[in-house]
Design a protein around this motif. Structure first.
Motif, PDB file in Angstrom:
ATOM      1  N   TYR A  84       0.816  -1.208   0.000  1.00  0.00           N
ATOM      2  CA  TYR A  84       0.000   0.000   0.000  1.00  0.00           C
ATOM      3  C   TYR A  84       0.852   1.263   0.000  1.00  0.00           C
ATOM      4  O   TYR A  84       0.480   2.271  -0.595  1.00  0.00           O
ATOM      5  CB  TYR A  84      -0.917   0.006   1.220  1.00  0.00           C
ATOM      6  CG  TYR A  84      -1.886   1.157   1.247  1.00  0.00           C
ATOM      7  CD1 TYR A  84      -3.058   1.112   0.484  1.00  0.00           C
ATOM      8  CD2 TYR A  84      -1.639   2.289   2.018  1.00  0.00           C
ATOM      9  CE1 TYR A  84      -3.947   2.172   0.489  1.00  0.00           C
ATOM     10  CE2 TYR A  84      -2.526   3.347   2.031  1.00  0.00           C
ATOM     11  CZ  TYR A  84      -3.679   3.291   1.269  1.00  0.00           C
ATOM     12  OH  TYR A  84      -4.562   4.346   1.288  1.00  0.00           O
ATOM     13  N   SER A  85       2.017   1.210   0.636  1.00  0.00           N
ATOM     14  CA  SER A  85       2.840   2.409   0.750  1.00  0.00           C
ATOM     15  C   SER A  85       3.840   2.568  -0.382  1.00  0.00           C
ATOM     16  O   SER A  85       4.235   3.693  -0.691  1.00  0.00           O
ATOM     17  CB  SER A  85       3.587   2.395   2.095  1.00  0.00           C
ATOM     18  OG  SER A  85       4.402   1.238   2.189  1.00  0.00           O
ATOM     19  N   PRO A 111       1.942   4.134 -10.938  1.00  0.00           N
ATOM     20  CA  PRO A 111       1.740   3.278  -9.764  1.00  0.00           C
ATOM     21  C   PRO A 111       0.282   2.852  -9.637  1.00  0.00           C
ATOM     22  O   PRO A 111      -0.617   3.408 -10.271  1.00  0.00           O
ATOM     23  CB  PRO A 111       2.172   4.181  -8.597  1.00  0.00           C
ATOM     24  CG  PRO A 111       1.979   5.572  -9.101  1.00  0.00           C
ATOM     25  CD  PRO A 111       2.267   5.529 -10.574  1.00  0.00           C
ATOM     26  N   LEU A 112       0.074   1.861  -8.821  1.00  0.00           N
ATOM     27  CA  LEU A 112      -1.282   1.370  -8.590  1.00  0.00           C
ATOM     28  C   LEU A 112      -2.099   2.389  -7.831  1.00  0.00           C
ATOM     29  O   LEU A 112      -1.601   3.077  -6.942  1.00  0.00           O
ATOM     30  CB  LEU A 112      -1.237   0.048  -7.807  1.00  0.00           C
ATOM     31  CG  LEU A 112      -0.530  -1.134  -8.459  1.00  0.00           C
ATOM     32  CD1 LEU A 112      -0.588  -2.345  -7.538  1.00  0.00           C
ATOM     33  CD2 LEU A 112      -1.152  -1.478  -9.793  1.00  0.00           C
ATOM     34  N   GLN A 116      -6.902  -0.274  -6.744  1.00  0.00           N
ATOM     35  CA  GLN A 116      -6.225  -1.461  -7.242  1.00  0.00           C
ATOM     36  C   GLN A 116      -5.465  -2.179  -6.125  1.00  0.00           C
ATOM     37  O   GLN A 116      -5.459  -3.415  -6.055  1.00  0.00           O
ATOM     38  CB  GLN A 116      -5.267  -1.083  -8.378  1.00  0.00           C
ATOM     39  CG  GLN A 116      -5.948  -0.712  -9.676  1.00  0.00           C
ATOM     40  CD  GLN A 116      -4.963  -0.286 -10.738  1.00  0.00           C
ATOM     41  OE1 GLN A 116      -4.110   0.582 -10.505  1.00  0.00           O
ATOM     42  NE2 GLN A 116      -5.057  -0.884 -11.910  1.00  0.00           N
ATOM     43  N   LYS A 117      -4.829  -1.419  -5.255  1.00  0.00           N
ATOM     44  CA  LYS A 117      -4.127  -2.031  -4.133  1.00  0.00           C
ATOM     45  C   LYS A 117      -5.092  -2.770  -3.212  1.00  0.00           C
ATOM     46  O   LYS A 117      -4.812  -3.886  -2.763  1.00  0.00           O
ATOM     47  CB  LYS A 117      -3.363  -0.964  -3.358  1.00  0.00           C
ATOM     48  CG  LYS A 117      -2.257  -0.287  -4.150  1.00  0.00           C
ATOM     49  CD  LYS A 117      -1.590   0.811  -3.340  1.00  0.00           C
ATOM     50  CE  LYS A 117      -0.508   1.522  -4.147  1.00  0.00           C
ATOM     51  NZ  LYS A 117       0.122   2.629  -3.377  1.00  0.00           N
ATOM     52  N   GLY A 198      -5.429  -5.652 -12.320  1.00  0.00           N
ATOM     53  CA  GLY A 198      -4.716  -4.841 -13.303  1.00  0.00           C
ATOM     54  C   GLY A 198      -3.338  -4.425 -12.842  1.00  0.00           C
ATOM     55  O   GLY A 198      -2.909  -3.293 -13.099  1.00  0.00           O
ATOM     56  N   ALA A 199      -2.622  -5.314 -12.144  1.00  0.00           N
ATOM     57  CA  ALA A 199      -1.277  -5.030 -11.648  1.00  0.00           C
ATOM     58  C   ALA A 199      -0.273  -5.901 -12.383  1.00  0.00           C
ATOM     59  O   ALA A 199      -0.472  -7.108 -12.514  1.00  0.00           O
ATOM     60  CB  ALA A 199      -1.193  -5.285 -10.146  1.00  0.00           C
TER      61      ALA A 199
END
Length: 329
Positions: A84-85, A111-112, A116-117, A198-199
């Motif tokens: 997340y970070s 970045p996500l 998405q995360k 979608g990552a």
């Protein structure tokens, strides 16, 4: 001067941006992505082991009723401070990888998004929790099979839901297999959760090359071959008999004979295997005694058992009759 100063000021920023912005189209090795997943799994297992050790002095089975929930919470805690970070897991960080959002058609790194995360965390933790909790959820819903009679008495709704859950579980496993085969084909999205969210794993640094020297590979192959040979050979070696033969050759037979002649009854005070006072003492043909359960279990495990004290071939265990006298002082 102003233009030169502005260009000079933009120079470090531009170089820093180019160092951090990597072309997402650069292919990442499949083995690197799989190694990142293995490192993440090992870290989760290590955290769970350290967490359970905090309760090792408590009542056994204390964490068993809530084990799936605790594992999910530990995964979410790890996700909060890694993915997340920084848009990268611990395994990806060690291999200079990070996640790139495939929802953008731009050629630059993106970045996500927080959505998405969160989706990646949910699609990763929820299937694990459902799989571990299914044995408790099905009885609560009245969907657990309880024999042929209850199957006939159960309603059509329960049987339909049970078949639907089995179908969904089978489809999920089939989709995971298909996704992995597609990953082997194109090298993207090793797990289904990444494809849904979608990552995509990309390099976090430019010109990252996974260089494995032949010296390292040869050393690893040699060590693994030697370890497999030892694993195959050790069960075929009678280590106890070998140890007894070495001790007899080093110490010699005279000392043991003298010891037996000087103290004929002292050898009956302890078991030749466990060293404690012999329980239901038995002998195998030599002057040493053993507990019944010790000699019986060792003779079952080793058909060619020898006495660990003198090296004599162990025969059929026979009970020893011992006379004890109580002396009044």
């Amino acid at each position: 001067m102003a233009g030169a100063n502005s260009n000079r000021n933009r120079g470090p920023a531009g170089s820093q941006g180019s160092g951090s912005a990597v072309d997402p189209g650069t292919p990442v090795l499949r083995i690197s992505q799989l190694d990142a997943l293995e490192l993440d799994s090992a870290l989760e297992q290590l955290m769970w082991t350290q967490f359970t050790q905090c309760f090792q002095n408590c009542r056994p089975g204390l964490l068993t009723p809530v084990e799936p929930e605790l594992k999910a919470l530990l995964y979410l805690l790890l996700w909060r401070f890694t993915l997340y970070s920084s848009s990268a897991t611990v395994g990806q960080t060690l291999l200079s990888l990070r996640y790139h959002s495939t929802s953008s058609s731009s050629a630059h790194y993106k970045p996500l998004s927080p959505r998405q995360k969160l989706g990646l965390a949910v699609f990763t933790a929820a299937p694990r929790w459902l799989q571990e909790r299914s044995y408790r959820l099905l009885p609560c819903l009245g969907l657990a099979p309880r024999g042929a009679a209850s199957e006939m008495d159960g309603g059509l709704l329960q049987r339909g839901l049970r078949k639907a859950l089995a179908l969904v579980s089978g489809l999920a496993k089939f989709a995971t297999l298909v996704n992995f085969l597609v990953f082997l084909r194109n090298g993207r999205h090793p797990v289904l959760a990444e494809r849904i969210a979608g990552a995509q794993a990309v390099f976090s640094k430019p010109n990252v090359v996974r260089d494995v020297t032949y010296q390292y590979m040869n050393r690893e192959l040699l060590w693994h071959g030697f370890a497999e040979f030892l694993i195959f050979l050790l069960p075929l070696v009678n280590l106890r008999k070998l140890k007894t033969a070495v001790l007899l050759r080093v110490l010699g037979g005279k000392s043991s004979d003298g010891e037996g002649a000087g103290e004929p009854r002292d050898v009956w005070k302890d078991c030749g295997l466990c060293g404690e006072w012999p329980t239901m003492p038995h002998t195998v043909g030599c002057r040493h005694v053993f507990c019944y359960y010790c000699i019986k279990s060792h003779s079952i495990a080793d058909a060619y058992l020898t006495c660990p004290k003198c090296g004599a071939e162990a025969g059929t265990p026979e009970m020893v009759k011992m006379e004890m006298q109580v002396l009044d002082r």
